[in-house]
Enzyme design. Structure first.
Site, PDB file in Angstrom:
ATOM      1  N   ARG A  95      18.306  14.471  32.417  1.00 54.77           N
ATOM      2  CA  ARG A  95      17.664  15.323  31.423  1.00 54.77           C
ATOM      3  C   ARG A  95      16.638  16.283  32.029  1.00 54.77           C
ATOM      4  O   ARG A  95      16.082  17.119  31.308  1.00 54.77           O
ATOM      5  CB  ARG A  95      17.003  14.450  30.336  1.00 54.77           C
ATOM      6  N   ARG A 141      10.561   5.868  30.585  1.00 48.20           N
ATOM      7  CA  ARG A 141      10.662   7.329  30.745  1.00 48.20           C
ATOM      8  C   ARG A 141       9.317   8.004  31.018  1.00 48.20           C
ATOM      9  O   ARG A 141       9.280   9.156  31.432  1.00 48.20           O
ATOM     10  CB  ARG A 141      11.244   7.944  29.468  1.00 48.20           C
ATOM     11  N   HIS A 172      11.613   4.415  23.511  1.00 50.75           N
ATOM     12  CA  HIS A 172      10.457   5.307  23.442  1.00 50.75           C
ATOM     13  C   HIS A 172       9.426   4.697  22.492  1.00 50.75           C
ATOM     14  O   HIS A 172       9.802   3.995  21.547  1.00 50.75           O
ATOM     15  CB  HIS A 172      10.865   6.677  22.862  1.00 50.75           C
ATOM     16  N   CYS A 259      13.459  12.726  17.279  1.00 49.35           N
ATOM     17  CA  CYS A 259      13.969  13.285  18.550  1.00 49.35           C
ATOM     18  C   CYS A 259      14.679  14.621  18.375  1.00 49.35           C
ATOM     19  O   CYS A 259      14.800  15.381  19.327  1.00 49.35           O
ATOM     20  CB  CYS A 259      14.987  12.343  19.190  1.00 49.35           C
TER      21      CYS A 259
HETATM   22  C1  CIR Z   1      18.121   9.501  25.720  1.00 46.56           C
HETATM   23  O1  CIR Z   1      18.325   8.341  26.072  1.00 46.56           O
HETATM   24  O2  CIR Z   1      17.336  10.251  26.316  1.00 46.56           O
HETATM   25  C2  CIR Z   1      18.862  10.026  24.495  1.00 46.56           C
HETATM   26  N1  CIR Z   1      20.165   9.475  24.464  1.00 46.56           N
HETATM   27  C3  CIR Z   1      18.120   9.681  23.241  1.00 46.56           C
HETATM   28  C4  CIR Z   1      16.782  10.316  23.181  1.00 46.56           C
HETATM   29  C5  CIR Z   1      16.022   9.904  21.986  1.00 46.56           C
HETATM   30  N2  CIR Z   1      14.802  10.597  21.943  1.00 46.56           N
HETATM   31  C6  CIR Z   1      13.692  10.145  21.374  1.00 46.56           C
HETATM   32  O3  CIR Z   1      13.633   8.992  20.929  1.00 46.56           O
HETATM   33  N3  CIR Z   1      12.654  10.947  21.365  1.00 46.56           N
END
Ligand code: CIR
Length: 268
Positions: A95, A141, A172, A259
């Site tokens: 990402r 993360r 998260h 998200c």
């Molecule tokens: C990830 O694992 O980064 C994505 N599949 C999901 C991100 C979800 N984002 C969030 O909770 N802010």
């Protein structure tokens, strides 16, 4: 920081991104839900954009990015305040390159766009904005170096920031809690029993509905994922009006309502 009424829920704009076909390759903790369908995801996303518009927001839908399967989760590479936008540094390798693309979307709306200083990592999903402080959860993360640099930047802009440990097993920080505004928090039992929210009113997510903890207050309504009637009832009992939205495809890749957008207020 002084209490800023509406900081966490009074918004004029949002930035979103159209889910890519490659969303079927999005990151996830386990494969139980199977791959999301890009077509169904885009249908749910369109409903989400309509709901933000109905709540009074001007919504930008940025173009899909096939090279970044998780790029529709725009909350993670940036953080927005009325004073400006901060390009973060996502903790997942796949990402990292999303930041260049989100910057372009932010520059269309903000005069001030800055980068998270240093080399540390912060995902926006770990940042809970309240009306009187901003909580940053350390997670797989978000590391201490990133959290400390982010916290210092926020403080230099006049905001109080607090760094906490996201409980183990939670992707998260905001996977397990949300602000409902005016000091009220929606949280899973695990987070509610932490000391993070001492002194605040906590609406607890009923057992078995933990996924519903990722809700968003947008102006006069709280958006909640479909399929969690007990949580909807608890939020309504606390005095909020809910709008229920399907997020089945996002959930297959660990995504939820917060998200999928960056929400901010450009009108003072
Ligand atoms: C990830 O694992 O980064 C994505 N599949 C999901 C991100 C979800 N984002 C969030 O909770 N802010």
């Amino acid at each position: 920081m002084t209490y800023r009424k509406g900081l966490s829920w009074h918004f004029s704009h949002a930035i979103t991104r159209q889910p890519a076909d490659s969303v079927c390759n999005g990151l996830r903790a386990d494969e139980r839900g199977g791959d999301p369908s890009a077509e169904a995801f885009r249908r749910e996303h369109a409903g989400y954009v309509r709901a933000l518009e109905a709540a009074g927001l001007k919504v930008d839908v940025l173009p899909q990015l096939e090279e970044y399967p998780d790029s529709c989760f725009v909350e993670d590479p940036a953080f927005c305040l009325p004073d400006g936008a901060i390009v973060l540094r996502p903790g997942a390798e796949s990402r990292k390159g999303e930041t260049t693309h989100i910057r372009a979307g932010l520059e269309a709306r903000f005069d001030r766009v800055v980068d998270l200083p240093g080399e540390g990592f912060v995902d926006g999903g770990d940042v809970l904005m309240m009306d009187d402080e901003i909580i940053i959860g350390l997670s797989a993360r978000t590391n201490s170096e990133g959290a400390e640099a982010f916290s210092a930047l926020l403080e230099s802009w006049g905001y109080a920031a607090r760094v906490v440990e996201t409980p183990a097993g939670v992707l998260h920080f905001k996977t397990a809690c949300s602000t409902l505004g005016d000091g009220v928090v929606l949280a899973t039992r695990t987070l509610a029993s932490s000391r993070f929210f001492d002194g605040r009113k906590v609406v607890e997510v009923p057992e078995g509905e933990e996924t519903a903890a990722n809700a968003i207050r947008v102006n006069d309504v709280v958006l909640v994922s479909e399929g969690f009637p007990k949580t909807v009832a608890a939020i309504e009992v606390a005095g909020f009006t809910t709008v229920v939205l399907p997020t089945y495809e996002a959930a297959k890749v660990d995504g939820g309502l917060s998200c999928l957008s960056l929400r901010f207020n450009l009108q003072s």
